[in-house]
Structure formats: structure tokens, C-alpha cells
Design an enzyme around this catalytic site. Structure first.
Site, PDB file in Angstrom:
ATOM      1  N   SER A   2       0.788  -0.805   0.088  1.00 31.89           N
ATOM      2  CA  SER A   2       0.138   0.026   0.169  1.00 31.89           C
ATOM      3  C   SER A   2       1.049   1.245  -0.074  1.00 31.89           C
ATOM      4  O   SER A   2       2.514   1.095   0.424  1.00 31.89           O
ATOM      5  CB  SER A   2      -0.848   0.007   0.974  1.00 31.89           C
ATOM      6  OG  SER A   2      -1.924   1.482   1.578  1.00 31.89           O
ATOM      7  N   TYR A  52       3.243   7.780  18.125  1.00 32.00           N
ATOM      8  CA  TYR A  52       4.061   7.382  16.349  1.00 32.00           C
ATOM      9  C   TYR A  52       5.237   8.429  16.858  1.00 32.00           C
ATOM     10  O   TYR A  52       6.673   8.007  16.349  1.00 32.00           O
ATOM     11  CB  TYR A  52       2.673   8.669  16.072  1.00 32.00           C
ATOM     12  CG  TYR A  52       3.515   8.021  14.558  1.00 32.00           C
ATOM     13  CD1 TYR A  52       3.643   6.964  13.515  1.00 32.00           C
ATOM     14  CD2 TYR A  52       3.969   9.618  13.819  1.00 32.00           C
ATOM     15  CE1 TYR A  52       3.075   7.078  12.397  1.00 32.00           C
ATOM     16  CE2 TYR A  52       4.545   9.037  12.663  1.00 32.00           C
ATOM     17  CZ  TYR A  52       4.021   8.442  11.693  1.00 32.00           C
ATOM     18  OH  TYR A  52       4.472   9.023  10.281  1.00 32.00           O
TER      19      TYR A  52
HETATM   20  N1  LIG Z   1       1.221   9.056   4.693  1.00 34.97           N
HETATM   21  C1  LIG Z   1       1.807   9.673   5.643  1.00 34.97           C
HETATM   22  O1  LIG Z   1       1.481  11.262   5.620  1.00 34.97           O
HETATM   23  C2  LIG Z   1       3.592   9.504   6.571  1.00 34.97           C
HETATM   24  C3  LIG Z   1       4.117  10.678   6.927  1.00 34.97           C
HETATM   25  C4  LIG Z   1       5.164  10.404   7.194  1.00 34.97           C
HETATM   26  C5  LIG Z   1       5.574   8.770   7.547  1.00 34.97           C
HETATM   27  N2  LIG Z   1       4.686   8.158   6.504  1.00 34.97           N
HETATM   28  C6  LIG Z   1       5.539   6.579   6.724  1.00 34.97           C
HETATM   29  O2  LIG Z   1       5.328   5.859   5.568  1.00 34.97           O
HETATM   30  C7  LIG Z   1       5.205   4.751   5.984  1.00 34.97           C
HETATM   31  C8  LIG Z   1       4.146   4.311   4.963  1.00 34.97           C
HETATM   32  O3  LIG Z   1       3.502   4.417   5.264  1.00 34.97           O
HETATM   33  P1  LIG Z   1       1.556   4.837   4.475  1.00 34.97           P
HETATM   34  O4  LIG Z   1       1.298   6.081   4.362  1.00 34.97           O
HETATM   35  O5  LIG Z   1       2.321   4.492   2.900  1.00 34.97           O
HETATM   36  O6  LIG Z   1       0.765   3.910   4.857  1.00 34.97           O
HETATM   37  P2  LIG Z   1      -0.160   2.645   4.153  1.00 34.97           P
HETATM   38  O7  LIG Z   1      -0.190   3.214   3.095  1.00 34.97           O
HETATM   39  O8  LIG Z   1      -0.858   1.583   5.154  1.00 34.97           O
HETATM   40  O9  LIG Z   1       1.311   1.705   4.561  1.00 34.97           O
HETATM   41  C9  LIG Z   1       1.912   1.299   5.421  1.00 34.97           C
HETATM   42  C10 LIG Z   1       1.945  -0.420   5.256  1.00 34.97           C
HETATM   43  O10 LIG Z   1       2.538  -0.856   6.368  1.00 34.97           O
HETATM   44  C11 LIG Z   1       2.606  -1.952   6.346  1.00 34.97           C
HETATM   45  N3  LIG Z   1       2.549  -2.933   7.332  1.00 34.97           N
HETATM   46  C12 LIG Z   1       1.552  -2.187   8.941  1.00 34.97           C
HETATM   47  N4  LIG Z   1       2.000  -2.934   9.638  1.00 34.97           N
HETATM   48  C13 LIG Z   1       2.466  -3.849   9.276  1.00 34.97           C
HETATM   49  C14 LIG Z   1       2.307  -5.055  10.023  1.00 34.97           C
HETATM   50  N5  LIG Z   1       2.692  -5.606  11.079  1.00 34.97           N
HETATM   51  N6  LIG Z   1       3.776  -6.338   9.310  1.00 34.97           N
HETATM   52  C15 LIG Z   1       3.899  -5.761   7.729  1.00 34.97           C
HETATM   53  N7  LIG Z   1       3.145  -4.625   7.215  1.00 34.97           N
HETATM   54  C16 LIG Z   1       3.033  -3.798   7.667  1.00 34.97           C
HETATM   55  C17 LIG Z   1       1.338  -2.293   5.354  1.00 34.97           C
HETATM   56  O11 LIG Z   1       0.757  -3.718   5.018  1.00 34.97           O
HETATM   57  P3  LIG Z   1       0.157  -4.935   5.884  1.00 34.97           P
HETATM   58  O12 LIG Z   1      -1.591  -3.866   6.163  1.00 34.97           O
HETATM   59  O13 LIG Z   1      -0.800  -5.969   4.099  1.00 34.97           O
HETATM   60  O14 LIG Z   1       0.664  -5.688   6.516  1.00 34.97           O
HETATM   61  C18 LIG Z   1       0.974  -1.307   3.825  1.00 34.97           C
HETATM   62  O15 LIG Z   1       2.066  -1.648   3.640  1.00 34.97           O
HETATM   63  C19 LIG Z   1       4.876   4.492   7.657  1.00 34.97           C
HETATM   64  O16 LIG Z   1       6.278   4.593   7.844  1.00 34.97           O
HETATM   65  C20 LIG Z   1       4.675   5.815   8.090  1.00 34.97           C
HETATM   66  O17 LIG Z   1       4.829   5.377   9.156  1.00 34.97           O
HETATM   67  C21 LIG Z   1       3.190   8.697   6.193  1.00 34.97           C
END
Ligand SMILES: NC(=O)c1ccc[n+]([C@@H]2O[C@H](COP(=O)([O-])OP(=O)(O)OC[C@H]3O[C@@H](n4cnc5c(N)ncnc54)[C@H](OP(=O)(O)O)[C@@H]3O)[C@@H](O)[C@H]2O)c1
Length: 269
Positions: free
Chosen positions: A17, A156
Site C-alpha cells: 500500500s 508515533y
Molecule cells: N502517509 C503519511 O502521511 C506519512 C507521513 C510520514 C511518514 N509516513 C510513513 O511512511 C510509511 C508508509 O506509510 P504509508 O503512508 O504508505 O501507509 P500505508 O499505505 O498504510 O502503508 C503501510 C504499509 O505498512 C504495512 N504494515 C503495517 N503494519 C505491518 C506489519 N505489522 N507487518 C508488515 N507490514 C505492515 C502495510 O501492509 P499490511 O497492512 O498489508 O501489513 C502497508 O503496506 C510508514 O512508516 C509511515 O509511518 C507516512
């Protein structure tokens, strides 16, 4: 000189995702084979198909990054499939939205530390010998919340500060190995993470707080990460506000606190 080269191999956690998915497709378009980690098999298979449509094979490795025994298995599966590993991207993450004085279920802290921080530790430990052999790159997808505190994000921010401290320390230890350690700190990015944030009761809920600036598109976020990998940069702080906040923190920390509170609409009490 470009450091991302066709034929390299990357393992990306959280690739089912959002940022991890788009990064996998962007690397596939550059001819880089990817091993995709996440819990949801069907979503990983969908991303594998997108990578293959972009012209490069990919494999799905379903599992939970917070399980200590999973990382060595997953890394070995990637190495068996591709013959080695050049890049590890620690991207899997979960978020929260609740003031600390309203939290009823303190297990939120354990869950966020296990997925966001310890998951990255486990994968880095397992992948290190292989990345070292290639003088490759280790990436941590942290957050601006890993640089400065943000209200409603105590767990977080703690997990992302832990990532920042861990990878900054590791970078120094590895300075003679030829490995590049890149810490990425995005601001708000438009991904499904907002639909899954954990609330005060410990259950997933949609984010209902405010966001004072338009989120960055996931494509823009990934373009910046690819460029930083290409240049073997040590740090990528996204958004003008993030860069300004980091510098301002040294001279006017109270002002940065006020900006962070305004960004999420926390009134303070
Ligand atoms: N979006 C933002 O605003 C933002 C800002 C700053 C930093 N980030 C960071 O960017 C990274 C990616 O986030 P995103 O925004 O792309 O969110 P996302 O679309 O919700 O993606 C999160 C990913 O992490 C995986 N995941 C969650 N828990 C897991 C577990 N226990 N084991 C294995 N995989 C796991 C999910 O896969 P499954 O559900 O299939 O396990 C998914 O592929 C994160 O570290 C987040 O903190 C995001």
C-alpha cells in the site's frame, strides 16, 4: 553518477500500500527487482503484478514485521530468489491519533514501537550481511514526527524518534563499509494510512483531526525517495515547513511547538 542501477535487488517492507507500493513500482520501472513485504497477501500480489507490468520481476513475501523470527526468513527468501540484496527499505508503519491524556489502551505504545521501530531493527539486522556484501543502501522511512514532537502522536513520534536515533547511530558504525544509510522524513502524504490510524480506544479508525496543509501526493514523495537513493543521500527531509522546522528548532523551539500544534489542530489543555 547514478547509484540506482538496473539489475539491483531491493526488499521493501510495507509494500502492499501507499509509499511502499509506489516505491516498488518506481524501482521496477528502473529495472530493480523487488521483494515485497506486508501482511496482506492479495495486496502484495496486486503490487507484484504492477511491478511486472512496469517491466521487472517482483516477489511477495507475506508476514508481520513485528514478529522477530519473520525478518531472517523474509530476507533469506529474497536472497534465494534474487541471488543477493542491494537495498533494504524499512517502510512498514502504523499511525495513531489521540491525545495522551485520552488514551484508554496503553498497548498502542507497544504496537507502534513493535511495528515502526523494532520491525525496522529486525529487518536491518537480518539484511545487513547481504547489503554489506554489495556496499548497498539501507533506508528508514521515518517522519517529520521523528524530528520534532507532534501532539496527538505521542506513541508515533516516540517510534519515529527511535528510528532516527537507531539509524543515525548505525550510520556511524557502518561508515567504513560503503553502506549508505538514508533516513526519509515525509510530512503529510496522501496514502491509506489515514483510514487506519489507531484511536484512544486502541481500535483502528479514520483520521478525524485536521491537516493544515495539502498532503503531498504519493508519487511526489516516491520521486524524492528515488532521487535520494540515486544520490546516496544520508537524509531526506520533505516539505519546506519540515526543513524550516528542523533549523528553527535550534533557535526557537517554542515556535516549532506552536507550528506542530497548529498543523494537527491541538488546542492544548
Ligand atoms: N502517509 C503519511 O502521511 C506519512 C507521513 C510520514 C511518514 N509516513 C510513513 O511512511 C510509511 C508508509 O506509510 P504509508 O503512508 O504508505 O501507509 P500505508 O499505505 O498504510 O502503508 C503501510 C504499509 O505498512 C504495512 N504494515 C503495517 N503494519 C505491518 C506489519 N505489522 N507487518 C508488515 N507490514 C505492515 C502495510 O501492509 P499490511 O497492512 O498489508 O501489513 C502497508 O503496506 C510508514 O512508516 C509511515 O509511518 C507516512
Amino acid at each position: 553518477m547514478s547509484h540506482l542501477v538496473k539489475g539491483q535487488r531491493a526488499l521493501i517492507t510495507g509494500a502492499s500500500s501507499g509509499i511502499g507500493e509506489e516505491l516498488a513500482v518506481a524501482l521496477a520501472a528502473r529495472g530493480i527487482r523487488t521483494a515485497l513485504v506486508g501482511r496482506r497477501r492479495a495486496e502484495l500480489d496486486r503490487v507484484v503484478a504492477r511491478c511486472e507490468a512496469a517491466g521487472t520481476p517482483a516477489i511477495a513475501i507475506p508476514g508481520d514485521v513485528s514478529e522477530p523470527s519473520f525478518a531472517p526468513e523474509a530476507v533469506q527468501a529474497a536472497v534465494d530468489a534474487f541471488g543477493g540484496l542491494d537495498i533494504l527499505v524499512n517502510n512498514a508503519g502504523i499511525s495513531m491519533w489521540a491525545r495522551f491524556d485520552e488514551i484508554e489502551d496503553l498497548s498502542i505504545f507497544e504496537r507502534l514501537m513493535k511495528v515502526n521501530f523494532l520491525g525496522a531493527v529486525y529487518f536491518t539486522h537480518a539484511a545487513l550481511p547481504f547489503v554489506r556484501a554489495q556496499r548497498g543502501q539501507i533506508v528508514a522511512v521515518s517522519s517529520l514526527t521523528g524530528i520534532t514532537g507532534v501532539p496527538t502522536r505521542t506513541a508515533y513520534a516516540a517510534s519515529k524518534h527511535a528510528m532516527q536515533g537507531f539509524f543515525d547511530s548505525l550510520r556511524i558504525e557502518l561508515r567504513e563499509t560503503g553502506i549508505n544509510v538514508l533516513v526519509v522524513s515525509p510530512g503529510f502524504v496522501d496514502t491509506p494510512i489515514r483510514d487506519k490510524v489507531i484511536g484512544a480506544d486502541g481500535k483502528e479508525q479514520g483520521y478525524q483531526g485536521r491537516t493544515s496543509e495539502k498532503p503531498m501526493s504519493v508519487e511526489e514523495c516516491v520521486a524524492q525517495i528515488v532521487s535520494a537513493l540515486d544520490r546516496r543521500e544520508r537524509e531526506l527531509v520533505m516539505t519546506a515547513r519540515g526543513k524550516l522546522g528542523r533549523a528553527l528548532r535550534l533557535v526557537a523551539p517554542g515556535l516549532v511547538d506552536a507550528i506542530a500544534a497548529k498543523a494537527v489542530g491541538d488546542p492544548g489543555r
